[in-house]
Design an enzyme around this catalytic site. Structure first.
Site, short mmCIF file in Angstrom:
data_model
loop_
_atom_site.label_atom_id
_atom_site.label_comp_id
_atom_site.label_asym_id
_atom_site.label_seq_id
_atom_site.Cartn_x
_atom_site.Cartn_y
_atom_site.Cartn_z
N LEU A 331 0.82 -1.20 0.00
CA LEU A 331 0.00 0.00 0.00
C LEU A 331 0.86 1.25 0.00
O LEU A 331 1.85 1.34 0.74
CB LEU A 331 -0.90 0.03 1.24
CG LEU A 331 -1.87 -1.13 1.46
CD1 LEU A 331 -2.33 -1.15 2.90
CD2 LEU A 331 -3.07 -1.01 0.53
N ASP A 332 0.48 2.22 -0.81
CA ASP A 332 1.05 3.55 -0.69
C ASP A 332 0.43 4.20 0.55
O ASP A 332 -0.65 3.78 1.00
CB ASP A 332 0.73 4.36 -1.94
CG ASP A 332 1.25 5.78 -1.86
OD1 ASP A 332 2.38 5.96 -1.36
OD2 ASP A 332 0.54 6.70 -2.30
#
Length: 664
Positions: A331-332
């Site tokens: 995930l960013d």
């Protein structure tokens, strides 16, 4: 009358006529008054008893039933042969014609009748599994009310021009993609995002074609019309995805190209060895791989259709299968785990003679000429407190990874981190460094403010973590994802604070776009199937490298809809575990269907050689297995909310802030 004509010409017309002929044959035969046909319309009972060639009215009706049901099958078989394909239709055609040649009219009629019913059921249920696509098409608006020359004019939605003002009244469908320029209202965006709760819209908010007004009155400037709307792109993507083949389906197709000739060879050898033509013909019918061929596409269509109805676009069967294998999600941080709207949270005063207003005023004056994302929350906070800068700084010089240097009213102002102070020769300031560490440990991005050669204070900016971030991570684990990894360009302390609040398993901070790509490739080299979730800009290399690239909030991005492997139309983190859970359910159904198809064929073949299974019985069981795999796939159309269990708690509210560092 017209409706009856359409029904007869439809998918059920052929099996209906064939079935009526079979019933008529039975009635004539059971009545005991059947006439015998041998080139004339009657023969006396003595001639019938002597064994003369006999062809009765009942036989004629049964033959007619076989011809009616089998004609279309034979045509498809011939077309397949012209393309050098040995199809299922060819198996049935040869068996039916063979049964007629040996005088077994009932078997021929039964086989073709049941096969025709099977085709009609397949078509009807496949249309049902495509219902999500039909629903999307149904919500497409037909007309629009446009302001032209000061008057309201109703025109077809396709004729609205970009830039025209469209009126959206209570209960009406929004006919275009656009931006609200006046009015307020509540819009039901379920057709786009899958969320049933209406969204409040006001000036400058975006709206999408196909959504429905549930109250209020909006004036909307059209930015996308016709095929250029989000709804049109969704329909196009779902249509393509439902027709795309999964790897398993491609394997089944290759298997069928070898399997069908093998059935012909088995029937031929069996007939030659046993001298039993009926047994050979029965093997042709029993060996039909119909359930096997339909087992995969019907599950793919249903799974992708269910996802689309929930606001999740999956690129095709291959990506659906890959999503079921995901065991690592990367995930960013900014805009994914966090809201992407940083706010000023802290102002720490460090020099005597200065107060909060002084520190904030100097920071806002310096940031007035900065393009950095963190300039906005500083300027907004200063404006809210009546400290907005009166002009612009003389010049602003960004220092990558450290901060900015500005000149305001003849003073040099630095805003950034400790390395920035070192670069410009400002004496070490222990209090500033400690304040920065404290803010970072709490999940805030610290920015030291120095005027001239003195440090006056430290400000903290926070990008709040999404309230459902921790719940999403929990559901991902519940859906079988072993590791949830955060990849961010932010500083270590800030990233770790966000990671703790969200409950992710690993945090990798200070990464450039190419570093994120390397982390994804490293996870793949360890044998993991990796999904990357990001904004599609800084994360583009990692999204392209990952096994599955997922884009959030894709309703507002044409590029995301067209290119993402999984596009989550709404800005809802919980759609991600829902998508993975649905993919796993779909693959489970595919495997169940393959098992049903193979077990049915093996059991029927065993029954034929053991005795007792006729052509008609075999075809009946065969079509029953086709219906079974279709009904099994249709279970995917039922709504499942994506939770790992029925008692899963409601979304957790997480108040810990997150933020983005000066380094970006």
């Amino acid at each position: 009358m017209n409706r009856i004509h359409q029904w007869v010409r439809g998918r059920w017309g052929v099996p209906a006529v064939s079935g009526l002929l079979i019933v008529a044959s039975w009635v004539v035969d059971r009545a005991g008054t059947d006439a015998v046909l041998t080139g004339q319309w009657w023969l006396d009972a003595a001639e019938h008893a002597t064994g003369s060639p006999v062809f009765t009215v009942a036989d004629a009706l049964m033959l007619a039933a076989a011809i009616v049901a089998g004609y279309g099958i034979a045509v498809k078989a011939v077309r397949g042969l012209l393309l050098r394909q040995l199809s299922i239709d060819l198996l049935v055609s040869v068996a039916a014609i063979g049964a007629i040649v040996i005088g077994n009219f009932w078997e021929s009629a039964a086989v073709t009748f049941l096969f025709a019913i099977g085709h009609a059921l397949e078509a009807a249920t496949l249309n049902k599994t495509r219902s999500a696509l039909a629903e999307l098409i149904a919500v497409a608006p037909d007309s629009a009310i446009v302001m032209r020359d000061g008057e309201q004019v109703e025109v077809p939605a396709s004729e609205v021009g970009v830039g025209e003002v469209v009126l959206v009244k209570n209960g009406a469908k929004v006919p275009v993609d656009g931006t609200v320029v006046a009015g307020t209202g509540a819009i039901d965006e379920a057709s786009i995002t899958g969320e049933s709760i209406p969204v409040e819209k006001a000036e400058n908010d975006r709206v999408f074609a196909g959504t429905v007004s549930r109250g209020g009155f909006l004036q909307v400037v059209a930015t996308g019309v016709g095929a250029d709307t989000t709804l049109a792109r969704i329909i196009h993507r779902v249509e393509e995805a439902q027709d795309a083949k999964a790897r398993t389906q491609a394997f089944i197709d290759r298997f069928s190209t070898w399997y069908t000739p093998a059935v012909f060879l088995l029937a031929l050898v069996t007939g030659l060895v046993t001298q039993d033509v009926v047994l050979a013909l029965t093997l042709l019918v029993i060996g039909c791989p119909g359930a096997l061929v339909i087992s995969i596409p019907v599950a793919i269509v249903a799974g992708i259709g269910r996802a689309a109805r929930n606001g999740i676009l999956i690129k095709g069967g291959e990506y659906l299968e890959a999503s079921a294998r995901i065991d690592v999600v990367a995930l960013d941080k900014t805009g994914t785990l966090t809201e992407g709207r940083p706010e000023l949270t802290d102002v720490v005063v460090l020099q005597a003679g200065h107060d909060r207003a002084d520190v904030l005023r100097w920071a806002a004056a310096a940031e007035a000429g900065s393009e950095h994302p963190l300039a906005r929350p500083v300027l907004e906070a200063a404006a809210a407190e009546g400290l907005a800068p009166r002009g612009l700084p003389t010049d602003v010089e960004p220092v990558p990874g450290k901060g900015i240097v500005s000149h305001v009213d003849g003073h040099r102002v630095l805003i950034g981190n400790v390395p920035l102070l070192d670069q410009f020769g400002i004496a070490p300031h222990a209090e500033a460094a400690e304040a920065a560490r404290t803010l970072a440990a709490e999940g805030r991005t610290p920015m030291i403010v120095a005027v001239g050669s003195s440090v006056v204070g430290v400000i903290g900016v926070a990008d709040r973590i999404r309230e459902d971030a921790a719940e999403m991570v929990r559901r991902l684990h519940g859906a079988g994802v072993g590791r949830v990894v955060m990849l961010t360009g932010d500083t270590r302390l800030v990233a770790e604070a966000v990671g703790r609040a969200a409950g992710v398993d690993e945090v990798h901070a200070g990464l450039l776009p190419e570093d994120k790509l390397e982390r994804v490739a490293e996870l793949q080299s360890q044998g993991h199937t990796v999904a990357m979730v990001g904004d599609g800009v800084n994360d583009a290399p990692a999204l392209a490298t990952a096994d599955i690239g997922a884009a959030m909030g894709a309703a507002g991005s044409a590029v995301a809809v067209e290119t993402a492997d999984i596009a989550l139309m709404g800005d809802d983190l919980l759609k991600l575990p829902e998508a993975i859970g649905l993919a796993k359910r779909t693959v489970r159904v595919m495997r169940q269907n393959i098992a049903v198809a193979l077990v049915t064929v093996v059991a029927l073949l065993a029954g034929v050689f053991a005795g007792g299974v006729t052509m008609s019985v075999g075809m009946l069981v065969h079509e029953a297995s086709v219906l079974l795999v279709i009904l099994n796939a249709m279970r995917l159309l039922r709504h499942v909310d994506g939770r790992p269990d029925a008692t899963a708690s409601r979304r957790a509210t997480v108040s810990a802030p997150a933020q983005e560092s000066v380094a970006g």
